[in-house]
Design a protein around this motif. Structure first.
Motif, short mmCIF file in Angstrom:
data_model
loop_
_atom_site.label_atom_id
_atom_site.label_comp_id
_atom_site.label_asym_id
_atom_site.label_seq_id
_atom_site.Cartn_x
_atom_site.Cartn_y
_atom_site.Cartn_z
N THR A 156 3.47 19.56 -4.85
CA THR A 156 4.53 19.28 -5.80
C THR A 156 5.51 18.27 -5.20
O THR A 156 5.77 18.31 -4.01
N MET A 157 6.05 17.41 -6.02
CA MET A 157 7.10 16.49 -5.57
C MET A 157 8.44 17.17 -5.87
O MET A 157 8.69 17.60 -7.00
N LEU A 158 9.29 17.27 -4.83
CA LEU A 158 10.60 17.90 -4.99
C LEU A 158 11.71 16.93 -4.57
O LEU A 158 11.52 16.13 -3.66
N ARG A 159 12.85 17.05 -5.22
CA ARG A 159 14.01 16.22 -4.86
C ARG A 159 14.57 16.67 -3.51
O ARG A 159 14.79 17.85 -3.30
N ILE A 160 14.81 15.72 -2.65
CA ILE A 160 15.34 16.00 -1.31
C ILE A 160 16.68 16.70 -1.39
O ILE A 160 16.93 17.67 -0.68
N ASP A 161 17.56 16.24 -2.26
CA ASP A 161 18.89 16.86 -2.39
C ASP A 161 18.79 18.33 -2.76
O ASP A 161 19.60 19.14 -2.32
N ASP A 162 17.80 18.70 -3.56
CA ASP A 162 17.62 20.10 -3.94
C ASP A 162 17.19 20.95 -2.75
O ASP A 162 17.57 22.11 -2.62
N LEU A 163 16.40 20.37 -1.86
CA LEU A 163 15.92 21.11 -0.68
C LEU A 163 17.05 21.35 0.31
O LEU A 163 17.15 22.42 0.90
N LEU A 164 17.88 20.36 0.53
CA LEU A 164 18.93 20.47 1.53
C LEU A 164 20.12 21.29 1.05
O LEU A 164 20.93 21.73 1.86
N ALA A 165 20.21 21.52 -0.24
CA ALA A 165 21.34 22.27 -0.79
C ALA A 165 21.38 23.71 -0.28
O ALA A 165 22.45 24.29 -0.16
N ASN A 166 20.24 24.30 0.02
CA ASN A 166 20.17 25.70 0.45
C ASN A 166 19.76 25.85 1.91
O ASN A 166 19.30 26.92 2.31
N ALA A 167 19.92 24.81 2.70
CA ALA A 167 19.48 24.85 4.10
C ALA A 167 20.23 25.94 4.87
O ALA A 167 21.44 26.04 4.77
N PRO A 168 19.50 26.77 5.62
CA PRO A 168 20.15 27.86 6.38
C PRO A 168 20.90 27.35 7.61
O PRO A 168 21.70 28.06 8.18
N ALA A 188 14.12 13.91 6.67
CA ALA A 188 15.03 12.90 7.18
C ALA A 188 14.36 11.52 7.19
O ALA A 188 15.00 10.51 6.86
N ALA A 189 13.10 11.48 7.54
CA ALA A 189 12.36 10.21 7.55
C ALA A 189 12.24 9.65 6.13
O ALA A 189 12.38 8.44 5.93
N ALA A 190 12.01 10.51 5.18
CA ALA A 190 11.95 10.07 3.78
C ALA A 190 13.29 9.49 3.33
O ALA A 190 13.34 8.47 2.64
N ARG A 191 14.38 10.12 3.76
CA ARG A 191 15.71 9.61 3.42
C ARG A 191 15.95 8.24 4.06
O ARG A 191 16.53 7.36 3.44
N VAL A 192 15.49 8.07 5.31
CA VAL A 192 15.62 6.77 5.99
C VAL A 192 14.92 5.69 5.17
O VAL A 192 15.40 4.57 5.05
N ARG A 193 13.79 6.03 4.59
CA ARG A 193 13.02 5.09 3.77
C ARG A 193 13.60 4.90 2.37
O ARG A 193 13.10 4.11 1.59
N GLY A 194 14.65 5.68 2.04
CA GLY A 194 15.28 5.55 0.73
C GLY A 194 14.60 6.35 -0.36
O GLY A 194 14.88 6.15 -1.54
N LEU A 195 13.73 7.27 0.02
CA LEU A 195 13.04 8.10 -0.96
C LEU A 195 13.96 9.21 -1.46
O LEU A 195 14.80 9.71 -0.71
N GLU A 196 13.77 9.61 -2.68
CA GLU A 196 14.55 10.71 -3.26
C GLU A 196 13.74 11.99 -3.38
O GLU A 196 14.30 13.05 -3.62
N THR A 197 12.42 11.89 -3.21
CA THR A 197 11.54 13.04 -3.34
C THR A 197 10.58 13.09 -2.15
O THR A 197 10.33 12.08 -1.49
N VAL A 198 10.04 14.30 -1.92
CA VAL A 198 9.00 14.49 -0.90
C VAL A 198 7.93 15.39 -1.49
O VAL A 198 8.18 16.20 -2.38
#
Length: 89
Positions: A2-14, A58-68
């Motif tokens: 599944t492709m998920l938005r990076i911002d959604d994943l980091l919102a609940n980081a422990p 983090a690597a995806a964010r460096v590349r400017g991606l919004e999803t992983v």
């Protein structure tokens, strides 16, 4: 997968993901982002919880991606943390 938005994943980081990243690994991964394995995410009652793949995200964010690309598993926050401890990331 599944492709998920990076911002959604980091919102609940422990933990604070930025505090534990190896900058050289992030840079290396950013150059090969298309060949990396999907991150592992747990769908918990609190939301999507990234269990494995902080450097890849983090690597995806460096590349400017919004999803992983992600492997989504069902479970609790405890399940996600236990999984993260077994993969050592």
């Amino acid at each position: 997968m599944t492709m998920l938005r990076i911002d959604d994943l980091l919102a609940n980081a422990p933990v604070d993901p930025e505090a534990h990243l190896d900058a050289q690994r992030v840079e290396r991964y950013s150059r090969m982002i298309d060949t990396l394995l999907p991150v592992v995410v747990f769908a918990t009652p609190e939301g999507m919880l990234l269990a494995d793949g902080y450097h890849r995200v983090a690597a995806a964010r460096v590349r400017g991606l919004e999803t992983v690309e992600a492997e989504v598993r069902r479970g609790s926050r405890h399940d996600a943390l236990r999984y993260a401890a077994t993969v050592g990331r």
